[in-house]
Write an enzyme that holds these catalytic residues in place. Sequence first.
Site, PDB file in Angstrom:
ATOM      1  N   HIS A  94       0.865  -1.186   0.000  1.00 42.61           N
ATOM      2  CA  HIS A  94       0.000   0.000   0.000  1.00 42.61           C
ATOM      3  C   HIS A  94       0.900   1.234   0.000  1.00 42.61           C
ATOM      4  CE1 HIS A  94      -3.267   2.640   0.658  1.00 42.61           C
ATOM      5  NE2 HIS A  94      -3.659   2.305   1.866  1.00 42.61           N
TER       6      HIS A  94
ATOM      7  N   HIS B 204      -2.308  -2.096 -10.059  1.00 43.73           N
ATOM      8  CA  HIS B 204      -3.265  -1.471  -9.143  1.00 43.73           C
ATOM      9  C   HIS B 204      -4.511  -2.330  -9.073  1.00 43.73           C
ATOM     10  CE1 HIS B 204      -5.862   1.626  -7.364  1.00 43.73           C
ATOM     11  NE2 HIS B 204      -4.729   2.174  -6.957  1.00 43.73           N
TER      12      HIS B 204
ATOM     13  N   ASP C 158       2.862   5.422  -6.992  1.00 44.32           N
ATOM     14  CA  ASP C 158       4.129   5.318  -6.271  1.00 44.32           C
ATOM     15  C   ASP C 158       5.365   5.322  -7.152  1.00 44.32           C
ATOM     16  OD1 ASP C 158       3.534   5.155  -3.433  1.00 44.32           O
ATOM     17  OD2 ASP C 158       2.310   3.452  -4.020  1.00 44.32           O
TER      18      ASP C 158
HETATM   19  N1  COA Z   1       5.100  -6.491 -10.462  1.00 43.10           N
HETATM   20  C1  COA Z   1       5.061  -7.705 -11.023  1.00 43.10           C
HETATM   21  N2  COA Z   1       3.938  -8.420 -11.172  1.00 43.10           N
HETATM   22  C2  COA Z   1       2.791  -7.862 -10.743  1.00 43.10           C
HETATM   23  C3  COA Z   1       2.754  -6.593 -10.157  1.00 43.10           C
HETATM   24  C4  COA Z   1       3.969  -5.909 -10.026  1.00 43.10           C
HETATM   25  N3  COA Z   1       4.006  -4.687  -9.482  1.00 43.10           N
HETATM   26  N4  COA Z   1       1.485  -6.296  -9.831  1.00 43.10           N
HETATM   27  C5  COA Z   1       0.742  -7.350 -10.203  1.00 43.10           C
HETATM   28  N5  COA Z   1       1.529  -8.292 -10.755  1.00 43.10           N
HETATM   29  C6  COA Z   1       1.116  -9.563 -11.283  1.00 43.10           C
HETATM   30  C7  COA Z   1       0.966 -10.584 -10.158  1.00 43.10           C
HETATM   31  O1  COA Z   1       2.162 -11.273  -9.921  1.00 43.10           O
HETATM   32  C8  COA Z   1      -0.129 -11.440 -10.701  1.00 43.10           C
HETATM   33  O2  COA Z   1       0.442 -12.314 -11.638  1.00 43.10           O
HETATM   34  P1  COA Z   1      -0.020 -13.878 -11.671  1.00 43.10           P
HETATM   35  O3  COA Z   1      -1.482 -13.810 -12.000  1.00 43.10           O
HETATM   36  O4  COA Z   1       0.856 -14.455 -12.730  1.00 43.10           O
HETATM   37  O5  COA Z   1       0.248 -14.380 -10.288  1.00 43.10           O
HETATM   38  C9  COA Z   1      -1.027 -10.488 -11.462  1.00 43.10           C
HETATM   39  O6  COA Z   1      -0.193  -9.399 -11.838  1.00 43.10           O
HETATM   40  C10 COA Z   1      -2.200  -9.970 -10.647  1.00 43.10           C
HETATM   41  O7  COA Z   1      -1.704  -9.473  -9.390  1.00 43.10           O
HETATM   42  P2  COA Z   1      -2.575  -9.347  -8.066  1.00 43.10           P
HETATM   43  O8  COA Z   1      -1.682  -9.172  -6.893  1.00 43.10           O
HETATM   44  O9  COA Z   1      -3.599 -10.436  -8.008  1.00 43.10           O
HETATM   45  O10 COA Z   1      -3.386  -8.026  -8.387  1.00 43.10           O
HETATM   46  P3  COA Z   1      -3.926  -7.065  -7.301  1.00 43.10           P
HETATM   47  O11 COA Z   1      -5.029  -6.315  -7.912  1.00 43.10           O
HETATM   48  O12 COA Z   1      -4.224  -7.752  -6.020  1.00 43.10           O
HETATM   49  O13 COA Z   1      -2.618  -6.174  -7.069  1.00 43.10           O
HETATM   50  C11 COA Z   1      -1.254  -4.569  -6.143  1.00 43.10           C
HETATM   51  C12 COA Z   1      -2.621  -4.858  -6.774  1.00 43.10           C
HETATM   52  C13 COA Z   1      -1.116  -3.038  -6.021  1.00 43.10           C
HETATM   53  C14 COA Z   1      -1.162  -5.209  -4.771  1.00 43.10           C
HETATM   54  C15 COA Z   1      -0.119  -5.137  -7.056  1.00 43.10           C
HETATM   55  O14 COA Z   1      -0.220  -4.608  -8.359  1.00 43.10           O
HETATM   56  C16 COA Z   1       1.269  -4.896  -6.474  1.00 43.10           C
HETATM   57  O15 COA Z   1       1.750  -5.670  -5.638  1.00 43.10           O
HETATM   58  N6  COA Z   1       1.951  -3.794  -6.935  1.00 43.10           N
HETATM   59  C17 COA Z   1       3.236  -3.462  -6.389  1.00 43.10           C
HETATM   60  C18 COA Z   1       3.068  -2.674  -5.081  1.00 43.10           C
HETATM   61  C19 COA Z   1       2.646  -1.257  -5.327  1.00 43.10           C
HETATM   62  O16 COA Z   1       3.156  -0.580  -6.206  1.00 43.10           O
HETATM   63  N7  COA Z   1       1.699  -0.800  -4.501  1.00 43.10           N
HETATM   64  C20 COA Z   1       1.181   0.546  -4.583  1.00 43.10           C
HETATM   65  C21 COA Z   1      -0.238   0.489  -5.052  1.00 43.10           C
HETATM   66  S1  COA Z   1      -0.864   2.123  -5.379  1.00 43.10           S
END
Ligand code: COA
Length: 289
Positions: free
Chosen positions: A134, A173, A224
Amino acid sequence: MPLDASPMDVLRTSVSELALFEPEESKPGASSIGGAQRLTAAFPTILGEFHRRRAGLPPPGERPELSHAAYLLYALLDREPNELDARAMDVALILHADHELNASTFAARVTASTLSDLYSAVTSAVGTLKGPLHGGANERVMELVEQIGTPDAAETVVKAKLARHERVMGFGHRVYKVEDPRATILREWSRKVGAARGNLGYFEILREVEQIVHREKGLYPNVDLYSGSIYSLLGVPHDLFTPIFAASRVAGWTAHVLEEYQDLRLIRPTAKYVGATDLTYLPLEARTG
Ligand code: COA
């Protein structure tokens, strides 16, 4: 508080502690607007006091002639920002102030929905924002940028990271499956603040990373990706990035909490059990593993 504590821990504990001194303000109800204003005003002071103390500097004191954004920078850095830097911080604070039911705002609303007080709700929110999925992502972005060092090294480092199935912070996201509109604005501010200093290094590395992650994973930047580069150029240490996010989001948290009080309904989701059923009870001493 210990001077080697994490500023997010200091912030969370300070918000909780403030309630002890402002018992009336912290009560749920219409008067909470005073608590909301005081909390929003207190965040830069809490962070400035702590950071200056650990840096061996005198406390920031009052500077009512400065804007909220300029005061935040002054409180942290012990120097008045120029107009461009203050505006960059102002834009960052505006963009981070509220964003629907993100995890920390939801946590604040859950706490407020029990008719608990404003300070408890914001304490929950600060604790929730702390996690790298987050609020903590921009700090990790800058660790990556520093590890990469120069734009032409980005390809090797990022591809190796993806090959290890690691996440690249600052991308993806839960809601946006396109570019986060806040990233579009912050990208331009990262360029502007870098150009003013004759240092476009962070900007150029991030542009490279963006292209590689989009090509390899189809992911777009979120809020971010560029914020950390702006804060670094302004001279803010990495461990204050998430606290700055909190200093912005507190306006949104408190607005949500006040709204929750006005239209109160206990937030209590139900869970669907999906484990095994009809199991036989085994006494502790008969269990293995
Ligand atoms: N880097 C690499 N792979 C990513 C990714 C990232 N930043 N974000 C998502 N993915 C991939 C996941 O590994 C997953 O792949 P898979 O289906 O092969 O396992 C797929 O995309 C879906 O990810 P998921 O975690 O289910 O999506 P989500 O909607 O829950 O994720 C976040 C949202 C923000 C948690 C996620 O994008 C993330 O961890 N981002 C990095 C942290 C970040 O920048 N946070 C700030 C948010 S404003």
